[in-house]
Design a protein around this motif. Structure first.
Motif, PDB file in Angstrom:
ATOM      1  N   MET A  20       0.904  -1.282   0.229  1.00  0.00           N
ATOM      2  CA  MET A  20       0.165   0.289   0.024  1.00  0.00           C
ATOM      3  C   MET A  20       1.003   1.237   0.168  1.00  0.00           C
ATOM      4  SD  MET A  20      -2.722   0.784   3.248  1.00  0.00           S
ATOM      5  CE  MET A  20      -1.245   1.582   4.189  1.00  0.00           C
ATOM      6  N   ILE A  21       1.853   0.847   0.824  1.00  0.00           N
ATOM      7  CA  ILE A  21       2.741   2.398   0.881  1.00  0.00           C
ATOM      8  C   ILE A  21       3.377   2.858  -0.147  1.00  0.00           C
ATOM      9  CG2 ILE A  21       4.990   3.589   2.596  1.00  0.00           C
ATOM     10  CD1 ILE A  21       3.407   2.038   4.868  1.00  0.00           C
ATOM     11  N   GLN A  22       3.951   1.761  -0.955  1.00  0.00           N
ATOM     12  CA  GLN A  22       5.413   1.836  -2.094  1.00  0.00           C
ATOM     13  C   GLN A  22       3.931   2.290  -3.007  1.00  0.00           C
ATOM     14  OE1 GLN A  22       6.185  -2.408  -2.673  1.00  0.00           O
ATOM     15  NE2 GLN A  22       8.016  -1.564  -0.667  1.00  0.00           N
ATOM     16  N   ARG A  23       3.049   1.335  -2.568  1.00  0.00           N
ATOM     17  CA  ARG A  23       1.714   2.228  -4.099  1.00  0.00           C
ATOM     18  C   ARG A  23       1.556   3.389  -4.023  1.00  0.00           C
ATOM     19  NH1 ARG A  23      -2.322   1.205  -8.323  1.00  0.00           N
ATOM     20  NH2 ARG A  23      -3.867   2.172  -8.169  1.00  0.00           N
ATOM     21  N   ARG A  24       1.738   4.082  -3.026  1.00  0.00           N
ATOM     22  CA  ARG A  24       1.439   5.468  -2.547  1.00  0.00           C
ATOM     23  C   ARG A  24       2.330   6.225  -3.496  1.00  0.00           C
ATOM     24  NH1 ARG A  24       1.612   6.733   2.629  1.00  0.00           N
ATOM     25  NH2 ARG A  24       3.798   7.268   2.838  1.00  0.00           N
ATOM     26  N   ILE A  27     -10.905  18.504  -1.254  1.00  0.00           N
ATOM     27  CA  ILE A  27     -10.989  17.468  -2.245  1.00  0.00           C
ATOM     28  C   ILE A  27      -9.839  16.446  -2.079  1.00  0.00           C
ATOM     29  CG2 ILE A  27     -11.446  16.624  -4.654  1.00  0.00           C
ATOM     30  CD1 ILE A  27     -13.249  19.169  -5.041  1.00  0.00           C
ATOM     31  N   MET A  28      -9.854  15.095  -1.934  1.00  0.00           N
ATOM     32  CA  MET A  28      -8.266  14.734  -1.862  1.00  0.00           C
ATOM     33  C   MET A  28      -8.150  14.541  -3.411  1.00  0.00           C
ATOM     34  SD  MET A  28      -9.239  11.723   0.710  1.00  0.00           S
ATOM     35  CE  MET A  28     -10.806  11.348   0.543  1.00  0.00           C
ATOM     36  N   ALA A  29      -6.733  14.507  -3.957  1.00  0.00           N
ATOM     37  CA  ALA A  29      -6.580  14.345  -5.089  1.00  0.00           C
ATOM     38  C   ALA A  29      -6.238  12.713  -5.251  1.00  0.00           C
ATOM     39  CB  ALA A  29      -5.037  15.079  -5.099  1.00  0.00           C
ATOM     40  N   ARG A  30      -6.855  12.763  -6.401  1.00  0.00           N
ATOM     41  CA  ARG A  30      -6.417  11.009  -7.099  1.00  0.00           C
ATOM     42  C   ARG A  30      -6.066  10.183  -6.079  1.00  0.00           C
ATOM     43  NH1 ARG A  30      -5.350  11.403 -11.828  1.00  0.00           N
ATOM     44  NH2 ARG A  30      -6.851  12.403 -12.478  1.00  0.00           N
ATOM     45  N   PRO A  31      -4.171   9.710  -6.398  1.00  0.00           N
ATOM     46  CA  PRO A  31      -3.693   9.867  -5.625  1.00  0.00           C
ATOM     47  C   PRO A  31      -3.685   9.407  -4.272  1.00  0.00           C
ATOM     48  CG  PRO A  31      -2.182  11.274  -6.311  1.00  0.00           C
ATOM     49  CD  PRO A  31      -3.511  11.578  -6.517  1.00  0.00           C
ATOM     50  N   VAL A  32      -4.034  10.802  -4.262  1.00  0.00           N
ATOM     51  CA  VAL A  32      -5.252  10.338  -1.765  1.00  0.00           C
ATOM     52  C   VAL A  32      -6.068   9.890  -2.430  1.00  0.00           C
ATOM     53  CG1 VAL A  32      -5.132  11.744   0.026  1.00  0.00           C
ATOM     54  CG2 VAL A  32      -3.225  12.583  -1.649  1.00  0.00           C
ATOM     55  N   ALA A  69      -6.599  15.726   3.261  1.00  0.00           N
ATOM     56  CA  ALA A  69      -6.347  14.760   3.562  1.00  0.00           C
ATOM     57  C   ALA A  69      -7.875  14.579   3.949  1.00  0.00           C
ATOM     58  CB  ALA A  69      -6.110  14.467   5.000  1.00  0.00           C
ATOM     59  N   PRO A  70      -8.167  13.012   4.776  1.00  0.00           N
ATOM     60  CA  PRO A  70     -10.059  12.730   3.993  1.00  0.00           C
ATOM     61  C   PRO A  70     -10.801  13.284   5.392  1.00  0.00           C
ATOM     62  CG  PRO A  70      -8.898  10.490   3.952  1.00  0.00           C
ATOM     63  CD  PRO A  70      -7.176  11.823   4.429  1.00  0.00           C
ATOM     64  N   VAL A  71     -11.889  13.634   4.971  1.00  0.00           N
ATOM     65  CA  VAL A  71     -12.705  14.970   6.088  1.00  0.00           C
ATOM     66  C   VAL A  71     -12.862  14.411   7.787  1.00  0.00           C
ATOM     67  CG1 VAL A  71     -15.057  15.916   6.603  1.00  0.00           C
ATOM     68  CG2 VAL A  71     -14.572  15.189   4.369  1.00  0.00           C
ATOM     69  N   ALA A  77      -0.233  10.135   2.719  1.00  0.00           N
ATOM     70  CA  ALA A  77      -0.466  10.477   1.370  1.00  0.00           C
ATOM     71  C   ALA A  77      -0.785  12.089   1.350  1.00  0.00           C
ATOM     72  CB  ALA A  77      -1.617   9.673   1.002  1.00  0.00           C
ATOM     73  N   ALA A  78      -1.922  13.206   2.099  1.00  0.00           N
ATOM     74  CA  ALA A  78      -1.919  13.969   1.892  1.00  0.00           C
ATOM     75  C   ALA A  78      -0.794  15.054   1.548  1.00  0.00           C
ATOM     76  CB  ALA A  78      -2.867  14.213   2.472  1.00  0.00           C
ATOM     77  N   LEU A  79      -0.038  14.218   2.777  1.00  0.00           N
ATOM     78  CA  LEU A  79       1.135  15.819   3.169  1.00  0.00           C
ATOM     79  C   LEU A  79       2.113  15.367   1.703  1.00  0.00           C
ATOM     80  CD1 LEU A  79       1.761  14.913   6.470  1.00  0.00           C
ATOM     81  CD2 LEU A  79       0.827  16.839   6.154  1.00  0.00           C
ATOM     82  N   ASP A  80       2.142  13.978   1.806  1.00  0.00           N
ATOM     83  CA  ASP A  80       3.465  13.869   0.516  1.00  0.00           C
ATOM     84  C   ASP A  80       2.876  14.464  -0.595  1.00  0.00           C
ATOM     85  OD1 ASP A  80       4.763  11.898   1.461  1.00  0.00           O
ATOM     86  OD2 ASP A  80       3.466   9.913   0.620  1.00  0.00           O
TER      87      ASP A  80
END
Length: 429
Positions: free
Chosen positions: A1-5, A70-75, A264-266, A314-317
Motif C-alpha cells: 500500500m505504502i509503496q503504491r502510494r 478535495i482529495m487528489a486522486r492518489p490520496v 486529507a480525508p474529512v 499520502a496527503a502530506l506527500d
C-alpha cells in the motif's frame, strides 16, 4: 500500500514538475532545477498538471473550497486501499498494528509542522482541537477576562463564551475594523489589551474563515504575552495555504485542520501544546489511557476513522511535493485575478485587503447596502443557480454579512471569469 502510494504521488508529481520546468529540448536525463515559486503562480503547464491530479465536477465552478479540500486522486486511491485493508483485517489490524501506525502518522504530522511529536495530538478536526484547548485551559480565575473578535470562528466563540459559567470569567468581544489594514488590526488588539487589565486568554484566528484576513500573529502574540495573556491560535485555514513557522508565530496553543488545505480525508486535525505548557491544559474527561505528562491525554476521541488517519501521509506527500510556497502563490494569484477584475464595479466592496501579507486565497465581498442574511443568501443562490458559480454566505462580521470566495489549486482562471461575469450582471440588476 505504502509503496503504491509513493509510486503514484512521486510519479505524477515528477511528471508535473518536469513539464513545468524542463526546457522543451532538454533530455530526460538532465537534472531538473527546483521550481521557482515566484513564477509558479501563473505557470500554465505546471498548474495544468496539478489540476490533472484532481477529479472535479466542473459543471459548477466550485469557489467554496474553504469547507474542506478535495482529495487528489492518489490520496483518494490510498484512502480506498486503507478502507479495504482495515475492513478486511478488522480488529486483527486494530488490536495488533494500528497503534504503531497511528504513532507514525503523528510523527509525520509533527515533522511536517516542524515541531516535536510530543507537542501534538491528532483530533477529528480543528474544531475539536480548539474547543478542547479552550475548555481545558485551567489558568483562569473568577473575575479574569477572555477576549475574542468578530472574525473568530463560531464554534470557538461558543467555547470561549462557555468559560463564563465554567470558570467564572468575563467575556469581552470586539470587532476588526473595515477596511482592515495591518496597523489598524494591530492597533485594535493593542487597544483591547490595554483596556483589559484582567485579560488572561485571547482567541486569535490566523486566517479568518469569514473574510480571509490573515492576522499578524507574531506581533499580536508578543503584545499579549507582554501583558500576561495567553493566546490560543485557530490555524484551521492557514496551514496548507500559508508558509507557517510555529517558532516564529510564538504561540503556545493551536488547533489545525488536515482536511482543508492539506487535502486529507474529512474529519482530521490536531492540537498543539508547546513543551512546558502541557500542565496548563486539563486532561480530557479525566483520561487515564495516557500519562498526565503525555499530550495525548488532552484529547480522547474514542474509535476514529482508522483508514482516514492512515491516509494523512499520502496527503502530506502531495502537499509537500507541490510545495506550500507554490500553493500560496497560486491561490493568492487566483484571488487577485478575480478581485482585480471586479475592482471597477462600484457596488462591490472587497473586505479582504490587497496587502499580500494580509491575504492568501480566501476573500469575501459585500454588495453595498446588502448586509442581511436574506440579501446575501439571495445573491449566493443566484450565483449558483443562474451562473453555476458556488460561493457561500458568511455571517458574524460586525459590519454585516458577506459572501466568501475560496479558490483551490485546481481552480481555473476561466472559472473565475464566470464569477466576474456573474457579479457584473448581479450588480447591474
Amino acid at each position: 500500500m505504502i509503496q503504491r502510494r509513493n509510486f503514484l504521488i512521486s510519479g505524477l508529481l515528477t511528471t508535473v514538475m518536469a513539464a513545468a520546468t524542463r526546457p522543451a529540448q532538454a533530455a530526460e536525463s538532465v537534472a531538473l532545477p527546483a521550481p521557482d515559486p515566484s513564477k509558479l503562480a501563473t505557470d500554465a503547464g505546471f498548474w495544468s498538471g496539478v489540476r490533472d491530479l484532481y477529479d472535479v465536477d466542473r459543471s459548477t465552478a466550485n469557489l467554496e473550497n474553504g469547507y474542506w479540500g478535495i482529495m487528489a486522486r492518489p490520496v483518494l486511491e490510498t484512502y480506498v486501499e486503507n478502507i479495504q485493508r482495515v475492513n478486511r483485517q478488522n480488529t486483527v489490524y486494530a488490536r495488533k498494528s494500528f497503534d504503531a501506525d497511528f504513532a507514525a502518522v503523528r510523527d509525520r504530522v509533527a515533522g511536517a509542522l516542524g515541531v516535536s511529536p510530543e507537542e501534538i495530538a491528532l483530533t477529528r478536526g480543528a474544531t475539536e482541537a480548539l474547543q478542547t484547548l479552550i475548555a481545558g485551559y485551567n489558568k483562569l480565575q473568577p473575575g479574569d477576562t477572555v477576549l475574542y473578535a468578530d472574525l473568530d470562528y463560531d464554534s470557538m466563540q461558543y467555547a470561549m463564551g462557555m468559560l463564563e459559567s465554567r470558570r467564572g470569567v468575563t467575556i469581552k468581544t470586539f470587532a476588526i475594523p473595515e477596511p482592515a489594514t495591518r496597523e489598524a488590526v494591530l492597533e485594535t488588539y493593542r487597544k483591547v489589551l490595554a483596556e483589559t487589565p484582567r485579560a488572561k486568554l485571547l482567541l486569535l484566528t490566523h486566517l479568518s474563515h469569514r473574510t480571509g484576513l490573515v492576522m499578524p500573529v507574531r506581533e499580536i502574540t508578543a503584545m499579549a504575552r507582554a501583558r500576561g495573556v495567553d493566546v490560543i491560535l485557530d490555524a484551521a485555514h492557514s496551514w496548507g495555504q500559508l508558509p507557517l513557522d510555529m517558532t516564529d508565530l510564538g504561540v503556545d496553543f493551536a488547533g489545525f485542520n488536515l482536511h482543508k488545505w492539506i487535502g486529507a480525508p474529512v474529519g482530521l486535525g490536531f492540537l498543539y501544546i508547546r513543551k512546558g505548557r502541557l500542565a496548563d491544559i486539563d486532561t480530557h474527561m479525566g483520561d487515564k489511557d495516557w500519562p498526565a505528562d503525555d499530550v495525548r491525554s488532552r484529547i480522547h476521541t474514542g474509535t476514529l476513522n482508522f483508514a482516514a488517519a492512515l491516509t494523512i501521509p499520502a496527503a502530506l506527500d502531495l502537499h509537500q511535493a507541490i510545495g506550500v510556497t507554490a500553493k500560496h502563490a497560486r491561490v493568492s494569484h487566483l484571488r487577485n485575478y478575480w478581485v482585480e477584475r471586479v475592482a471597477g464595479i462600484d457596488a462591490i466592496e472587497i473586505l479582504t485587503p490587497n496587502d499580500p501579507a494580509l491575504h492568501a486565497g480566501i476573500t469575501s465581498f459585500r454588495i453595498k447596502g446588502k448586509v442581511s442574511k436574506d440579501d446575501n443568501t439571495a445573491t449566493v443562490n443566484r450565483l449558483r443557480d443562474e451562473f453555476k458559480v458556488l460561493t457561500v454566505r458568511r455571517a458574524g462580521v460586525a459590519a454585516g454579512q458577506c459572501i466568501r470566495v475560496s479558490p483551490a489549486v485546481y481552480t481555473t482562471e476561466a472559472e473565475l471569469d464566470r464569477l466576474v461575469t456573474a457579479l457584473t450582471a448581479v450588480t447591474a440588476a
